[in-house]
Motif scaffolding. Structure first.
Motif, PDB file in Angstrom:
ATOM      1  N   LEU A   1     -32.247  -1.866 -16.910  1.00 31.14           N
ATOM      2  CA  LEU A   1     -32.150  -1.359 -18.285  1.00 31.14           C
ATOM      3  C   LEU A   1     -31.185  -2.207 -19.109  1.00 31.14           C
ATOM      4  O   LEU A   1     -30.167  -2.656 -18.589  1.00 31.14           O
ATOM      5  CB  LEU A   1     -31.650   0.086 -18.280  1.00 31.14           C
ATOM      6  N   PRO A   2     -31.503  -2.395 -20.366  1.00 30.41           N
ATOM      7  CA  PRO A   2     -30.558  -3.145 -21.193  1.00 30.41           C
ATOM      8  C   PRO A   2     -29.304  -2.322 -21.439  1.00 30.41           C
ATOM      9  O   PRO A   2     -29.374  -1.082 -21.404  1.00 30.41           O
ATOM     10  CB  PRO A   2     -31.330  -3.363 -22.501  1.00 30.41           C
ATOM     11  N   PRO A   3     -28.179  -2.978 -21.673  1.00 31.35           N
ATOM     12  CA  PRO A   3     -26.971  -2.198 -21.978  1.00 31.35           C
ATOM     13  C   PRO A   3     -27.150  -1.466 -23.313  1.00 31.35           C
ATOM     14  O   PRO A   3     -28.021  -1.825 -24.105  1.00 31.35           O
ATOM     15  CB  PRO A   3     -25.866  -3.270 -22.076  1.00 31.35           C
ATOM     16  N   ASN A   4     -26.350  -0.473 -23.520  1.00 32.85           N
ATOM     17  CA  ASN A   4     -26.346   0.282 -24.787  1.00 32.85           C
ATOM     18  C   ASN A   4     -27.567   1.173 -25.009  1.00 32.85           C
ATOM     19  O   ASN A   4     -27.810   1.599 -26.126  1.00 32.85           O
ATOM     20  CB  ASN A   4     -26.251  -0.643 -26.022  1.00 32.85           C
TER      21      ASN A   4
ATOM     22  N   PHE B   1     -31.281   7.209 -32.114  1.00 36.66           N
ATOM     23  CA  PHE B   1     -32.615   7.767 -32.317  1.00 36.66           C
ATOM     24  C   PHE B   1     -32.537   9.223 -32.728  1.00 36.66           C
ATOM     25  O   PHE B   1     -33.221   9.670 -33.632  1.00 36.66           O
ATOM     26  CB  PHE B   1     -33.427   7.643 -31.032  1.00 36.66           C
ATOM     27  N   GLY B   2     -31.687   9.939 -31.999  1.00 37.67           N
ATOM     28  CA  GLY B   2     -31.500  11.361 -32.298  1.00 37.67           C
ATOM     29  C   GLY B   2     -31.038  11.512 -33.744  1.00 37.67           C
ATOM     30  O   GLY B   2     -31.542  12.366 -34.490  1.00 37.67           O
ATOM     31  N   GLN B   3     -30.101  10.628 -34.148  1.00 42.91           N
ATOM     32  CA  GLN B   3     -29.588  10.712 -35.524  1.00 42.91           C
ATOM     33  C   GLN B   3     -30.709  10.430 -36.522  1.00 42.91           C
ATOM     34  O   GLN B   3     -30.848  11.113 -37.537  1.00 42.91           O
ATOM     35  CB  GLN B   3     -28.471   9.685 -35.734  1.00 42.91           C
TER      36      GLN B   3
ATOM     37  N   GLN C   1     -43.878   5.222 -32.727  1.00 40.14           N
ATOM     38  CA  GLN C   1     -44.464   3.929 -32.361  1.00 40.14           C
ATOM     39  C   GLN C   1     -43.383   2.959 -31.912  1.00 40.14           C
ATOM     40  O   GLN C   1     -43.585   2.161 -31.009  1.00 40.14           O
ATOM     41  CB  GLN C   1     -45.227   3.358 -33.553  1.00 40.14           C
ATOM     42  N   VAL C   2     -42.223   3.047 -32.538  1.00 39.91           N
ATOM     43  CA  VAL C   2     -41.109   2.192 -32.119  1.00 39.91           C
ATOM     44  C   VAL C   2     -40.763   2.500 -30.665  1.00 39.91           C
ATOM     45  O   VAL C   2     -40.574   1.605 -29.846  1.00 39.91           O
ATOM     46  CB  VAL C   2     -39.901   2.399 -33.063  1.00 39.91           C
ATOM     47  N   CYS C   3     -40.716   3.797 -30.345  1.00 39.05           N
ATOM     48  CA  CYS C   3     -40.425   4.205 -28.958  1.00 39.05           C
ATOM     49  C   CYS C   3     -41.449   3.615 -28.003  1.00 39.05           C
ATOM     50  O   CYS C   3     -41.131   3.178 -26.913  1.00 39.05           O
ATOM     51  CB  CYS C   3     -40.531   5.709 -28.803  1.00 39.05           C
ATOM     52  N   GLU C   4     -42.699   3.641 -28.422  1.00 34.43           N
ATOM     53  CA  GLU C   4     -43.785   3.244 -27.531  1.00 34.43           C
ATOM     54  C   GLU C   4     -43.864   1.733 -27.347  1.00 34.43           C
ATOM     55  O   GLU C   4     -44.135   1.250 -26.254  1.00 34.43           O
ATOM     56  CB  GLU C   4     -45.096   3.781 -28.127  1.00 34.43           C
TER      57      GLU C   4
ATOM     58  N   LEU D   1     -34.961  -2.055 -28.640  1.00 38.08           N
ATOM     59  CA  LEU D   1     -34.653  -0.652 -28.907  1.00 38.08           C
ATOM     60  C   LEU D   1     -33.170  -0.369 -28.746  1.00 38.08           C
ATOM     61  O   LEU D   1     -32.572   0.359 -29.523  1.00 38.08           O
ATOM     62  CB  LEU D   1     -35.410   0.224 -27.910  1.00 38.08           C
ATOM     63  N   ALA D   2     -32.612  -0.987 -27.709  1.00 44.81           N
ATOM     64  CA  ALA D   2     -31.203  -0.750 -27.428  1.00 44.81           C
ATOM     65  C   ALA D   2     -30.332  -1.305 -28.543  1.00 44.81           C
ATOM     66  O   ALA D   2     -29.194  -0.889 -28.713  1.00 44.81           O
ATOM     67  CB  ALA D   2     -30.823  -1.390 -26.102  1.00 44.81           C
ATOM     68  N   GLU D   3     -30.890  -2.262 -29.298  1.00 46.52           N
ATOM     69  CA  GLU D   3     -30.088  -2.867 -30.367  1.00 46.52           C
ATOM     70  C   GLU D   3     -30.343  -2.210 -31.717  1.00 46.52           C
ATOM     71  O   GLU D   3     -29.849  -2.679 -32.733  1.00 46.52           O
ATOM     72  CB  GLU D   3     -30.424  -4.363 -30.473  1.00 46.52           C
ATOM     73  N   ILE D   4     -31.132  -1.143 -31.716  1.00 44.24           N
ATOM     74  CA  ILE D   4     -31.493  -0.514 -32.996  1.00 44.24           C
ATOM     75  C   ILE D   4     -30.207  -0.136 -33.733  1.00 44.24           C
ATOM     76  O   ILE D   4     -29.266   0.371 -33.142  1.00 44.24           O
ATOM     77  CB  ILE D   4     -32.423   0.707 -32.783  1.00 44.24           C
ATOM     78  N   ASN D   5     -30.162  -0.463 -35.009  1.00 52.64           N
ATOM     79  CA  ASN D   5     -28.917  -0.193 -35.739  1.00 52.64           C
ATOM     80  C   ASN D   5     -29.179   0.650 -36.984  1.00 52.64           C
ATOM     81  O   ASN D   5     -30.321   0.959 -37.313  1.00 52.64           O
ATOM     82  CB  ASN D   5     -28.230  -1.510 -36.106  1.00 52.64           C
ATOM     83  N   ASP D   6     -28.084   0.990 -37.641  1.00 51.79           N
ATOM     84  CA  ASP D   6     -28.205   1.853 -38.820  1.00 51.79           C
ATOM     85  C   ASP D   6     -29.098   1.224 -39.870  1.00 51.79           C
ATOM     86  O   ASP D   6     -29.810   1.916 -40.591  1.00 51.79           O
ATOM     87  CB  ASP D   6     -26.816   2.123 -39.407  1.00 51.79           C
ATOM     88  N   GLN D   7     -29.066  -0.102 -39.925  1.00 48.91           N
ATOM     89  CA  GLN D   7     -29.878  -0.795 -40.925  1.00 48.91           C
ATOM     90  C   GLN D   7     -31.373  -0.561 -40.681  1.00 48.91           C
ATOM     91  O   GLN D   7     -32.136  -0.350 -41.621  1.00 48.91           O
ATOM     92  CB  GLN D   7     -29.600  -2.287 -40.822  1.00 48.91           C
TER      93      GLN D   7
END
Ligand code: SAH
Length: 602
Positions: free
Chosen positions: A185-188, A196-198, A256-259, A266-272
């Motif tokens: 798994l990637p870190p973070n 994601f929850g947010q 779709q992003v999840c899939e 995904l692990a790098e997904i940020n507020d932006q």
């Protein structure tokens, strides 16, 4: 049958359908228990008791340790006792503890019991029967027969928890498997789950506010920040349908992003990222996130567009040309289906954008990408448009070429072929698309036409293999179209006969009866196979017939992307056992023959 394969859908003697797994031993029901404020009774004070206290506290529960005063209390446990995190009762366990130490609202019955001394303790059988009688969950170390639940070997990263059990076959093995999974798994990833929850909460909150604003024309209270960044459509009339459509689009984007996004991304997904989706889909008018700019800043040197196919999934199925393009591109614009194994070959320095293509947004996403590609090429960059499979096979690659050609830029475009899933997925499912005396033609078609309309179904030819892409979500309709006349065909046939009867003589009528139906239909007994995520580690093949394919998918669920292969070729090299309605094969055999042999000989 190869290892890891399960067969299902067998028709039982009673005529009833039932599922059959490879092993008849039942597994356990994996659940996550909400244990906030629960009382966990831990019997013993050894190192295991210390571990159990840690697990219990991590779940928000309140552990109570019962062990004789004379016990050798493990030092980490002692530390928790001293810190007041764990309650300590310095005496022997008494059966009454089960019914007196629990929460008031649970009638003082404890929520779970953990026995930390081995199975040979004579007390354990007694505790076990009392707990069973009173439905108190009990775990006794190394004794699955006396326990009512087992603990999983877990990996935790914030809200993300992964649990592994071998159901008593080997806890060391479970721990090794858990470590192996966690190491891939990637870190973070835990932070990503949090984000994601947010994002989901924000989407729901914004939708709630938008609906409230619609229902109540009085000004709704917004945070100061909500008043900035208003789009030009702020004063536009917003209808209930607009809001619902925008909400659906945002939620779909998230799923779709999840899939499809590689876990690393995904692990790098940020507020932006979250901001951009919220802003891009705030109203239906902005469903086309970027329109092609009329004037694009030009540069003295024109760049290049490489339109390339990335194959069905496994990175070894990339062509060398596409691999080189991945390594040398300045910008990569990838379709959402481009597999993560391929994306992981992209150098860190190269920016990658993944298309926001999902049902209902395909055109907007396509436009957005064309605009970005044009911008890149005109500013002298090498843009790689990475597509899944082959770029010209249901990949809209032709349209992209035409887009550039219509701007006089065809010389700036290079098109590289890719291994298409249409032919490689059947191959990886042991289905030869053609085979002497079985199938002498192959037809590749789509199950979904333009604007979601079903395309004309192909006619039955017994020596034909048909591969349907983009078809599994409407399998029921597709099977119906293949196996029964369409309403328009019924009308035609009926109208024709009436006309003939009235106008022609008897001879002619005889002639008409011998004429084959307009479109030969596929027998329900035609073998077919659903091949999903071909060449990926989680490849799955469901072998069945047209009669049962819908039921099989309903029962097994879907694992996109997947396609349907229909025709006798499906059983040219493999055959389903008689009486079975479908069989499922899970896993991908791999490509590297050398590696396989090496493993087998170990
Ligand atoms: N250009 C692609 C096809 C794009 S259409 C190609 O040549 O392969 C997308 C469809 O391709 C999906 O709906 C699915 O039907 C099929 N598909 C893509 N990758 C697949 C895979 N690895 N396994 C099975 N089907 C796949």
């Amino acid at each position: 049958m190869p290892p890891g394969y399960t067969t299902r859908g067998e028709r039982g003697q009673s005529g009833q359908d039932f599922m059959m797994a490879t092993t008849s031993t039942p597994t356990t029901l994996l659940t996550g228990v909400h244990a906030q404020d629960h009382i966990h009774l831990i019997i013993g004070a050894n190192p295991l008791a210390a571990t159990r206290c840690g697990q219990s506290l991590a779940a928000g529960a309140k552990p109570i340790v019962v062990a004789p005063e004379s016990s050798d209390v493990h030092y980490t446990l002692q530390k928790r006792i001293d810190a007041g995190e764990v309650k300590w009762l310095g005496r022997k366990f008494d059966e009454q503890d089960l019914f007196t130490l629990g929460r008031e609202e649970a009638g003082k019955v404890v929520d779970a019991v953990f026995v930390t001394s081995g199975p040979r303790d004579p007390e354990n059988a007694k505790i076990s029967s009392t707990c069973r009688l009173n439905r108190i969950p009990l775990n006794i170390i190394d004794s699955s027969s006396l326990s009512t639940f087992t603990l999983l070997s877990t990996h935790s990263d914030g809200p993300l928890q992964i649990g592994v059990t071998t159901n008593g076959k080997g806890c060391k093995l479970a721990s090794r498997i858990r470590r192996e999974i966690a190491s891939t798994l990637p870190p973070n990833l835990g932070v990503a789950c949090e984000r994601f929850g947010q994002a989901r909460r924000r989407i729901h909150e914004e939708d709630r506010l938008a609906h409230a604003a619609l229902e109540n024309p009085e000004p709704v209270e917004f945070d100061a920040d909500d008043t900035v960044d208003q789009s030009s459509s702020f004063n536009k009339l917003v209808l209930e349908q607009d809001l619902d459509a925008a909400k659906t689009r945002r939620i779909r984007w998230l799923s779709q992003v999840c899939e499809y996004w590689p876990l690393k991304r995904l692990a790098e997904i940020n507020d932006q990222d979250v901001e951009s989706v919220l802003r891009a889909y705030t109203s239906s008018s902005s469903s086309s996130p970027t329109t092609v700019p009329k004037t694009v800043p030009s540069s003295p040197k024109l760049g290049k567009l490489i339109l390339a196919g990335s194959g069905p999934g496994h990175p070894d199925l990339l062509t060398r040309a596409t691999h080189k393009a991945i390594l040398s591109a300045d910008i990569i614009l990838a379709d959402k289906l481009v597999p993560s194994g391929v994306l992981s070959l992209v150098p860190r320095r190269t920016p990658v954008t993944i298309a926001r293509k999902f049902p209902g947004n395909a055109d907007a996403a396509q436009e957005e990408f064309l605009a970005l590609a044009l911008q890149g090429v005109r500013s002298g960059k090498t843009v790689l448009r990475l597509k899944q499979g082959d770029p010209y096979l249901y990949g809209r690659g032709g349209e992209e070429y035409a887009f550039f050609a219509s701007r006089g830029l065809e010389k700036a475009v290079a098109v590289l072929p890719g291994v298409t899933s249409a032919l490689s997925a059947p191959l990886f499912a042991t289905i030869p698309a053609t085979q002497r005396d079985v199938a002498d033609q192959v037809l590749i078609c789509t199950g979904t036409g333009k604007k979601g309309k079903p395309p004309a179904p192909p006619e039955f030819v017994s020596s034909r293999t048909v591969v349907f892409l983009m078809a599994l979500h409407r399998i029921e309709g597709l099977v119906k179209e293949l196996t029964t006349p369409l309403p328009s065909e019924q009308l035609e046939a009926g109208g024709g006969e009436e006309g003939e009867e009235g106008e022609e003589g008897e001879e002619e009528e005889e002639e008409e009866k011998k004429t084959p139906p307009a479109r030969p239909l596929w027998p329900l007994s035609t073998p077919c196979a659903v091949v999903e995520r071909a060449s990926c580690p989680d490849q799955r093949v469901i072998r069945t017939t047209l009669a049962h394919v819908h039921e099989a998918i309903e029962s097994e669920g879907s694992r996109p992307p997947g396609l349907l292969v229909v025709g006798k070729a499906c059983e040219a090299l493999t055959q389903m056992e008689k009486g079975r309605m479908w069989a499922v094969e899970d896993g991908f055999g791999g490509i590297d023959i050398g590696e396989e042999i090496a493993l087998e000989s170990v």
